[in-house]
Design an enzyme around this catalytic site. Structure first.
Site, PDB file in Angstrom:
ATOM      1  CG  LEU B  41      -8.699   0.106  -4.379  1.00 30.62           C
ATOM      2  CD1 LEU B  41      -9.727   1.185  -4.019  1.00 30.62           C
ATOM      3  CD2 LEU B  41      -7.304   0.705  -4.493  1.00 30.62           C
ATOM      4  CB  SER B  42      -6.176  -2.817   0.864  1.00 30.47           C
ATOM      5  OG  SER B  42      -6.281  -3.380   2.148  1.00 30.47           O
ATOM      6  CE  LYS B  46      -6.814  -7.888  -3.173  1.00 37.04           C
ATOM      7  NZ  LYS B  46      -7.269  -6.717  -2.382  1.00 37.04           N
ATOM      8  CB  SER B 114      -1.899  -7.748  -8.578  1.00 34.18           C
ATOM      9  OG  SER B 114      -3.277  -8.078  -8.536  1.00 34.18           O
TER      10      SER B 114
END
Lengths: 204, 204
Positions: B41-42, B46, B114
Site C-alpha cells: 500500500l501507499s 516501499k 503494483s
C-alpha cells in the site's frame, strides 16, 4: 495501537532517506555517465560500432550498456509499430530509459536509426546539456544498400517494407552532432577509436 | 566504388561483434544482478526501505538503481494515467526497464504499489526465474492511513483522488512472495536487514 507499531511509525518519521546520487555512482565507477547516441541509416554501422566501443570501455572497467533494436523493440516498445507517431514514441521511451541509465552512473550507447531531427532534439533536451553526444554514422545509401545485412533494403525496394528510411521515408542528417563517422571510408576499428577519443577529450 | 569503401565494407564483414554479456558485467561488478520488487500500500514503506537497502549495498560497492514514482512517472510513463489499462502498462514498462538493468548487471529495486497479482506475475515472467524477488511490504491500511506522508489518503477519503488503492481500488496481496516485511511491526533498519539477508542467502 501497539508499542511496536508506535516504534515503527516513529522510526519512519525520523528515518533520513539516504540518497545514492549519480555523483556517488560515478565516483564508485570511476568515470562519468553519458549517452552516446548513434544515428544513421540502416546498415551504417551504428550497432557494430556501439558494441565495439562497449568492448573497449569494458577493458577499462567502465560500466556500459547498449540499447538497440534487439533488447528494446520486442520488450519495452513491443506495443509500438512503425507509424510516425509510434516511431516518435519509440525514440521518446529510449531517451527516457537512457536518462535512467545515465542517472545510474553508466555510459549508455544507443543504436537506432532515429531519422527525425525533432525526436533527437527532444532526447537531447530530456538528457540535458553535456549528457548527450550525438554521433552521426554517415554512410551513402548506396553502400548501406549494398551491405544490406538484414536484407531489409531489398524488401523495401520490393515494397514489402513500408516507410523504410532512405527509400520511402526521409533521414534527416544531424546539423551539429558531437561526432561524425564516415563509415563508408573508415574501418570499424577507426570509428571506435574516434568515439573513445571523444570520451577522453570530454573527460567522460 | 572507392578502395576505402571496399576496405570498410570488408572490415565490416570480418568484424566479430564483441558481446559484453550480463555474466561479464556481473563479473566486473562482483555481484549478481536481480530485481527486488517492493509491493504494498501507499505508505507501507516501499521506497524508504528500497533506498535504505541501496545505501547498504553501496557500502559494499554494489551497482544498484531504484526505480520509483519520482523517476518514472513523469518520464518514461508520463503519458499514462491511472485507469486500469494505464496502470497495467505502467507496470509492464517498469518490468521491461528492470529487465534491461538486470541485463546491465545491476541490482534494481522497484518501489511501486503494483496492486494487481496478474501484473506482478507478468513482470516475474518477463524477468525469468531467479531474477525477480517479490518483497511484500505488509502494513495495515489503518497504519498507512495514519502515516499518510503524501496526504493522499485524506484526499482519497474526500473523493479527490479516484481509484486509490486500499480505499476505492483493491490491493491484491502476494500469495508467495520471496519476502514479507511487516512494516507496521519492524523498524526500517530491521526491514533493510532482512532484505540484505535475502540477497546473501540467495548469493546475489
Amino acid at each position: 495501537m501497539s508499542e511496536t507499531t508506535e516504534k515503527a511509525k516513529s522510526s519512519n518519521v525520523v528515518w533520513h532517506c539516504p540518497a545514492i546520487t549519480r555523483e556517488l555512482r560515478c565516483q564508485l565507477n570511476n568515470h562519468n555517465s553519458v549517452v552516446l547516441w548513434f544515428t544513421g541509416l540502416s546498415g551504417s554501422g551504428k550497432s557494430t560500432i556501439a558494441h565495439g566501443v562497449e568492448d573497449q570501455l569494458y577493458q577499462r572497467q567502465y560500466r556500459t550498456y547498449v540499447l538497440d533494436g534487439d533488447n528494446v523493440r520486442h520488450g519495452l516498445c513491443g506495443d509500438l509499430g512503425f507509424s510516425n507517431q509510434d516511431r516518435q514514441e519509440n525514440i521518446r521511451r529510449i531517451g527516457e530509459v537512457a536518462r535512467l541509465f545515465v542517472d545510474a552512473g553508466m555510459v549508455v550507447l544507443t543504436a537506432f536509426i532515429s531519422p527525425f531531427r525533432q525526436d533527437r532534439a527532444r532526447v537531447r533536451e530530456i538528457l540535458g546539456e553535456g549528457n548527450f553526444y550525438e554521433i552521426y554514422c554517415r554512410c551513402s545509401l548506396e553502400v548501406c544498400e549494398e551491405r544490406d545485412v538484414k536484407g531489409l533494403y531489398k524488401k523495401a525496394r520490393q515494397g514489402l517494407v513500408k516507410e523504410f528510411t532512405g527509400i520511402s521515408s526521409p533521414y534527416e542528417a544531424p546539423e551539429s552532432p558531437e561526432l561524425i563517422l564516415d563509415t563508408d571510408q573508415l574501418t570499424i576499428a577507426e570509428c571506435v577509436e574516434k568515439v573513445i577519443a571523444l570520451l577522453d577529450k570530454t573527460g567522460s
